[in-house]
Structures are given as structure tokens and as C-alpha cells.
Design a protein around this motif. Structure first.
Motif, PDB file in Angstrom:
ATOM      1  N   PRO A 103       0.944  -1.097   0.188  1.00 49.80           N
ATOM      2  CA  PRO A 103      -0.013   0.048  -0.061  1.00 49.80           C
ATOM      3  C   PRO A 103       0.844   1.287   0.000  1.00 49.80           C
ATOM      4  O   PRO A 103       0.400   2.239  -0.671  1.00 49.80           O
ATOM      5  CB  PRO A 103      -0.712  -0.225   1.243  1.00 49.80           C
ATOM      6  CG  PRO A 103      -0.885  -1.609   1.572  1.00 49.80           C
ATOM      7  CD  PRO A 103       0.172  -2.071   0.945  1.00 49.80           C
ATOM      8  N   PHE A 153      -6.365  -1.255   2.036  1.00 46.13           N
ATOM      9  CA  PHE A 153      -6.695  -2.658   1.502  1.00 46.13           C
ATOM     10  C   PHE A 153      -5.352  -3.385   1.526  1.00 46.13           C
ATOM     11  O   PHE A 153      -4.328  -2.759   1.913  1.00 46.13           O
ATOM     12  CB  PHE A 153      -7.093  -2.778   0.077  1.00 46.13           C
ATOM     13  CG  PHE A 153      -6.053  -2.016  -0.835  1.00 46.13           C
ATOM     14  CD1 PHE A 153      -6.043  -0.283  -0.883  1.00 46.13           C
ATOM     15  CD2 PHE A 153      -4.855  -2.343  -1.155  1.00 46.13           C
ATOM     16  CE1 PHE A 153      -4.959   0.269  -1.668  1.00 46.13           C
ATOM     17  CE2 PHE A 153      -4.053  -1.594  -1.953  1.00 46.13           C
ATOM     18  CZ  PHE A 153      -3.826  -0.268  -1.958  1.00 46.13           C
ATOM     19  N   ALA A 174      -2.330  -5.679   0.135  1.00 46.20           N
ATOM     20  CA  ALA A 174      -2.045  -5.744  -1.258  1.00 46.20           C
ATOM     21  C   ALA A 174      -1.937  -7.254  -1.700  1.00 46.20           C
ATOM     22  O   ALA A 174      -1.938  -8.345  -0.549  1.00 46.20           O
ATOM     23  CB  ALA A 174      -0.382  -5.431  -1.205  1.00 46.20           C
ATOM     24  N   ASP A 175      -2.646  -7.583  -2.726  1.00 46.45           N
ATOM     25  CA  ASP A 175      -2.720  -8.868  -3.073  1.00 46.45           C
ATOM     26  C   ASP A 175      -1.225  -9.621  -3.177  1.00 46.45           C
ATOM     27  O   ASP A 175      -0.300  -9.163  -3.722  1.00 46.45           O
ATOM     28  CB  ASP A 175      -2.982  -9.123  -4.471  1.00 46.45           C
ATOM     29  CG  ASP A 175      -3.232 -10.390  -5.216  1.00 46.45           C
ATOM     30  OD1 ASP A 175      -2.946 -11.310  -4.538  1.00 46.45           O
ATOM     31  OD2 ASP A 175      -4.001 -10.392  -6.252  1.00 46.45           O
TER      32      ASP A 175
END
Ligand code: ZN
Lengths: 168, 132
Positions: A42, A99, A101-102
Motif C-alpha cells: 500500500p 486494502f 496488497a494482493d
């Protein structure tokens, strides 16, 4: 295909299509450079965002005396260091959208290697990244980092020795 | 500075192929005859491999941040429009809407004013979107 320099000139004229083209060309590079010493998805995305906004606003200040990549990564470096400083002082306001991070997107490196890299100072990490990942020349790396070439050499040397000590 | 130190400092760019041909030749000749520098070279090759292990593309990051850049640059509605659409991003002044009248005002493009005198600025596709 337009050169980066031509795109920057067009962006200076507020050409949105040129901006998107430049963005698509450099976004991964800026993100990975930021990630190389921010070490946090992020945060690295925030660096990418602020860097590209700065490119949009300052493209007309690009003089062509440096390479476009060097110029953009120089901006990214300033943004990243500013962000880290503000974070350390607790001044940074979190982005509205938070969010995770993938994990698939974050470089999959061995945990040990990751820890060893993280244990380096940000100065050492960014030098390693520019020279070995971006494969920049000595002159370009020195320009991005804003330091003399001799300092780039010594940072690389000490970073390498520190990594070797941890991992070999 | 000894010759070994000079060579050692060049090794990162020797490995990435970024040295001049003269320096490349100097390094190659030196490591032929110097065990210590060959050892250093092996370590540099290892570090390079370690640092540049992953090179995949990051499409999701790219798109997500692009939308945020657009929003921050002054496009409130852009998050709901496909990335890459030329339909977004243009806010024409009121006089620009009058058919046949040349645009004399400035056009606000992504948070920046672009002065337009006489003729309407056309983007690829020539599409613009007004905002009230
Ligand atoms: Zn030697």
C-alpha cells in the motif's frame, strides 16, 4: 511509438492520452522501485500515485537534460523518502481506501532473502534495485539518487557485503 | 586505490553489461589473473540474481492506482469509467457548448487549466464530455 521525452512534452501540454501512455510504460517500474525500500504494498502504491500526479503537474518542467526514466525515478525517490519521514514522525494521514496488497503481486522472494534485504538501509536497498533490477548505468543511478558516482559504488559494495554476510 | 579496488567497483556494471568496452576489457583481463576479484565477481553475480529474481507485471496495481491518480487529479467520476476511455477527463467551459462558437475559455483537464484560443482542442477520437 512515441519516446518518453515526446510523451512528457505532450503531457506538459495537458495531453491526457500521452499521460496514460507514460503511466502504463512506467507504473510497474516506479512501483517496484518504491517497493524496493518501502517494503509495503500500500505504501508503494501511494508513492506511485504521488509520483504520477507530480509528473502530470511538472511535466512542463522536464528539460530533457536527463533521461525521462531518471527524472521520473528521481521524483519517486523524493516522494518515497518524504512519505517514510512523515510516517516515522506519525504525520502521515492514512489513505481513505485501505486494502491489503494482493500477495500474488508482491515479489515472491524467499523469506530469508526478503528479511536480509529489509535489514539493509533504504540507501543500500535503492542502490541495489536501480543497478541490478533496473540495470541502470552508474551515471543514471547517481542521477536518480542525487549522489556522486563514487558513493553509488561504495553503497553497492557495502550492501553486497551485508547481504553476503546474512545469506552466504 | 589499488587496481583490485578499481576493478571491484566496476563489477556491478560488468555483470549488467553497462560498462564501456574499454572498462569491460580491463575487468575481463583482470579477473583472468586475479583470484580475489574472481571471487568478488561471483558474489556480485549472486547478488544480482537475488535482487532481480522477480520481474512479472503488475496489472492490478497499475489499474487501481491509475484510477486514484485520475480521481486525485480532479475527476470525481472517473472511478466508474473504464480505464483507457477517452470519454472521461474533459470539462469544457460553458461557452464551449454553444454550437459553432470557438472555445475561448480555458479547458480544465485533470485539474489543470489549458488555455484554448480560437479552435477546440481535439483529443484522439475527438470526444469530449461536458460537466455542468
Ligand atoms: Zn584483483
Amino acid at each position: 511509438m512515441r519516446t518518453d521525452e515526446a510523451l512528457l512534452w505532450a503531457i506538459g501540454q495537458a495531453d491526457r492520452a500521452a499521460f496514460q501512455e507514460l503511466y502504463d510504460r512506467h507504473a510497474d517500474r516506479v512501483y517496484r522501485f518504491a517497493l524496493s525500500f518501502v517494503r509495503n504494498g500500500p505504501l508503494a502504491e501511494e508513492v506511485l500515485q504521488e509520483t504520477m500526479l507530480a509528473v502530470w503537474k511538472q511535466a512542463d518542467k522536464f528539460r530533457g537534460s536527463s533521461k525521462a526514466t531518471t527524472w521520473i525515478l528521481g521524483i519517486a525517490r523524493n516522494q518515497a523518502h518524504g512519505l517514510l519521514r512523515r510516517e516515522k514522525r506519525g504525520e502521515r494521514l492514512p489513505e481513505e481506501s485501505t486494502f491489503e496488497a494482493d500477495p500474488a503481486e508482491v515479489a515472491e522472494i524467499d523469506v530469508r532473502v526478503k528479511q536480509a534485504l529489509e535489514s539493509l538501509s533504504s540507501e543500500h536497498q535503492e542502490a541495489l534495485h536501480l543497478v541490478f533490477y533496473e540495470e541502470m548505468s552508474l551515471a543514471d543511478a547517481a542521477a536518480v539518487l542525487g549522489i556522486p558516482e563514487g558513493t553509488v559504488k561504495s553503497r553497492l559494495y557495502y550492501a553486497r557485503k551485508a547481504l553476503a554476510k546474512e545469506l552466504l | 586505490m589499488t587496481e583490485c579496488e578499481r576493478i571491484r567497483d566496476l563489477l556491478p556494471w560488468y555483470v549488467t553489461g553497462k560498462l564501456s568496452s574499454a572498462d569491460t576489457a580491463a575487468v575481463a583481463a583482470h579477473i583472468q589473473s586475479c583470484d580475489a576479484c574472481r571471487q568478488e565477481l561471483a558474489e556480485v553475480v549472486w547478488v544480482r540474481h537475488t535482487v532481480s529474481a522477480e520481474r512479472s507485471e503488475l496489472p492490478a496495481v497499475r489499474q487501481r492506482v491509475w484510477r486514484r491518480v485520475m480521481t486525485r487529479a480532479g475527476f470525481r467520476d472517473v472511478a466508474h469509467v473504464d480505464v483507457g476511455s477517452f470519454l472521461v477527463g474533459f470539462r469544457l467551459g460553458a461557452n464551449a457548448r454553444r454550437p459553432g462558437s470557438p472555445v475561448r475559455a480555458s479547458l480544465r483537464v485533470m485539474g489543470r487549466n489549458v488555455r484554448i484560443v480560437g479552435s477546440q482542442r481535439k483529443e484522439e477520437g475527438g470526444t469530449t464530455e461536458d460537466s455542468a
